[in-house]
Design a protein around this motif. Structure first.
Motif, PDB file in Angstrom:
ATOM      1  N   ARG A 111      -3.131   1.850  15.344  1.00 42.27           N
ATOM      2  CA  ARG A 111      -2.786   0.490  15.767  1.00 42.27           C
ATOM      3  C   ARG A 111      -3.771  -0.027  16.807  1.00 42.27           C
ATOM      4  N   PHE A 112      -4.147   0.802  17.765  1.00 44.60           N
ATOM      5  CA  PHE A 112      -5.072   0.337  18.801  1.00 44.60           C
ATOM      6  C   PHE A 112      -6.461   0.098  18.219  1.00 44.60           C
ATOM      7  N   GLN A 113      -6.861   0.910  17.258  1.00 44.01           N
ATOM      8  CA  GLN A 113      -8.132   0.664  16.579  1.00 44.01           C
ATOM      9  C   GLN A 113      -8.107  -0.684  15.855  1.00 44.01           C
ATOM     10  N   ALA A 114      -6.979  -0.973  15.200  1.00 39.53           N
ATOM     11  CA  ALA A 114      -6.834  -2.278  14.549  1.00 39.53           C
ATOM     12  C   ALA A 114      -6.861  -3.399  15.578  1.00 39.53           C
ATOM     13  N   ASP A 115      -6.261  -3.166  16.748  1.00 39.49           N
ATOM     14  CA  ASP A 115      -6.274  -4.170  17.813  1.00 39.49           C
ATOM     15  C   ASP A 115      -7.695  -4.485  18.262  1.00 39.49           C
ATOM     16  N   LEU A 116      -8.498  -3.450  18.428  1.00 38.15           N
ATOM     17  CA  LEU A 116      -9.887  -3.665  18.843  1.00 38.15           C
ATOM     18  C   LEU A 116     -10.658  -4.439  17.779  1.00 38.15           C
ATOM     19  N   ARG A 117     -10.428  -4.097  16.510  1.00 38.10           N
ATOM     20  CA  ARG A 117     -11.080  -4.836  15.421  1.00 38.10           C
ATOM     21  C   ARG A 117     -10.661  -6.298  15.427  1.00 38.10           C
TER      22      ARG A 117
ATOM     23  N   SER B 126      -1.416 -13.117   4.930  1.00 35.24           N
ATOM     24  CA  SER B 126      -2.155 -12.148   4.126  1.00 35.24           C
ATOM     25  C   SER B 126      -2.484 -10.896   4.952  1.00 35.24           C
ATOM     26  N   VAL B 127      -2.463  -9.739   4.295  1.00 35.99           N
ATOM     27  CA  VAL B 127      -2.860  -8.479   4.921  1.00 35.99           C
ATOM     28  C   VAL B 127      -4.250  -8.054   4.441  1.00 35.99           C
TER      29      VAL B 127
ATOM     30  N   GLN C 109      -9.723  -0.001   8.007  1.00 32.60           N
ATOM     31  CA  GLN C 109     -10.564  -0.926   7.255  1.00 32.60           C
ATOM     32  C   GLN C 109     -11.304  -1.831   8.232  1.00 32.60           C
ATOM     33  N   PHE C 110     -12.619  -1.830   8.147  1.00 30.40           N
ATOM     34  CA  PHE C 110     -13.420  -2.638   9.053  1.00 30.40           C
ATOM     35  C   PHE C 110     -13.871  -3.891   8.316  1.00 30.40           C
ATOM     36  N   GLY C 111     -13.384  -5.027   8.764  1.00 31.83           N
ATOM     37  CA  GLY C 111     -13.716  -6.311   8.167  1.00 31.83           C
ATOM     38  C   GLY C 111     -12.933  -7.394   8.870  1.00 31.83           C
TER      39      GLY C 111
ATOM     40  N   ASN D 292       0.852  -4.468   8.783  1.00 31.66           N
ATOM     41  CA  ASN D 292      -0.295  -3.563   8.946  1.00 31.66           C
ATOM     42  C   ASN D 292      -1.138  -3.927  10.165  1.00 31.66           C
ATOM     43  N   PHE D 293      -0.517  -4.640  11.110  1.00 29.22           N
ATOM     44  CA  PHE D 293      -1.173  -4.999  12.386  1.00 29.22           C
ATOM     45  C   PHE D 293      -2.417  -5.856  12.181  1.00 29.22           C
TER      46      PHE D 293
END
Length: 324
Positions: free
Chosen positions: A85-91, A170-171, A183-185, A274-275
């Protein structure tokens, strides 16, 4: 040798006047200090004191309702950077910040140039552009949540036209490149938040750029026109470089807002499925006040503080050097 000219001796009355002035000046300084002392104490306790307390808690084991201030080292920080979740937050924060700042800069500059043409009804347009800044991010989030909701607003209108648009919820990640477990984008749903944030804050950059444009003497433009420069060349070669310091100021202020954004996203989308619209501010709130993981929440707050300081501190230092 030429005789030295000694300063005239002060009389007793002159010495008394000087001493009286010194006493008055010292009394004024003391009175000024007494007046600002409550503010100094409040800032010291409620700003720097709480920052220090959060830093200490982030290094502790206090991750339950029962306080546990035993030293844990950097365990909470290591956990966060391994957390999906924190990785998604940074992205999300990265892409939100980039697109938000670009939108505010481009729209603010274009609208300021438009207003600088001294058009009719300029006052009305200024009020329209500046009005969103009078709203809070919570109000903005609720308004745009309604406008972009699949069941109401713009999307309902598009659906009636046969154009089913669900990008607000959308996710999907574009291009969706896998990087480890994440997923990086660009999360598509982040675009909706960028639109709402840029709508509210573009008025600030309009005001900044318009003030800078109006401060440029008209003689500079006239001289460039006499030398055969086109209007596009005048803006590209003369005006835009002059307002470059304003661009830096807008970038710093908008970056500060975007890195600590919470209320807009919480009111508009929340963390999302999915944050996809989650940010550190939302994660910190839910971790601390809903999950009772106080040490983890404090660690998130310190990380947010450091990221904001990376932008703000160099800007403040350069501003102080420029003033001196």
């Amino acid at each position: 040798m030429e005789p030295k000219i000694l300063p005239p001796l002060q009389s007793g009355s002159s010495l008394a006047v000087s001493a009286k002035k010194r006493r008055k000046r010292n009394a004024d300084h003391l009175l000024s200090f007494v007046f600002i002392l409550p503010s100094i104490l409040a800032v010291g306790v409620f700003v720097y004191g709480f920052i220090a307390w959060s830093g200490y808690v982030s290094l502790s084991n206090w991750n339950s309702l029962v306080p546990d201030l035993s030293f844990a080292g950097f365990k909470n920080y290591i956990f966060l950077f391994k957390d999906f979740r924190f990785q998604a937050d940074l992205r999300n924060t990265l892409f939100f910040t980039v697109f938000f700042i670009l939108s505010v800069l481009v729209m603010g500059l274009l609208l300021a140039v438009f207003l600088d043409q001294k058009i009719r009804g300029e006052g009305l347009f200024r009020n329209i552009f500046f009005f969103p800044m009078a709203l809070s991010f919570v109000v903005t989030g609720v308004i745009w949540q309604w406008l972009l909701n699949p069941a109401t607003g713009v999307n309902l209108f598009l659906k009636k036209l046969g154009m089913d648009s669900l990008w607000y919820t959308s996710v999907k990640i574009v291009p969706g490149v896998e990087w480890g477990k994440i997923q990086f984008g660009v999360p598509v749903a982040v675009v909706a938040v960028v639109i709402a944030a840029a709508w509210q804050m573009t008025g600030f950059s309009v005001a900044m750029y318009l003030a800078g444009l109006r401060a440029i003497p008209e003689e500079i433009r006239e001289a460039a026109r006499m030398d055969g420069a086109s209007e596009f060349q005048i803006y590209r070669k003369i005006i835009f470089p002059i307002v470059a310091p304003i661009t830096v100021s807008v970038i710093i202020i908008m970056a500060h807002i975007s890195l600590k954004i919470f209320d807009l996203i919480y009111a508009m989308t929340g963390p999302g499925a999915n944050f996809v619209t989650d940010v550190p501010g939302v994660y910190m709130f839910e971790t601390t006040f809903r999950g009772n993981y106080y040490a983890n929440g404090a660690a998130i707050s310190i990380i947010m503080l450091v990221t904001v300081a990376i932008f703000i501190v160099p800007y403040l230092i350069s501003s102080r050097k420029g003033e001196s």
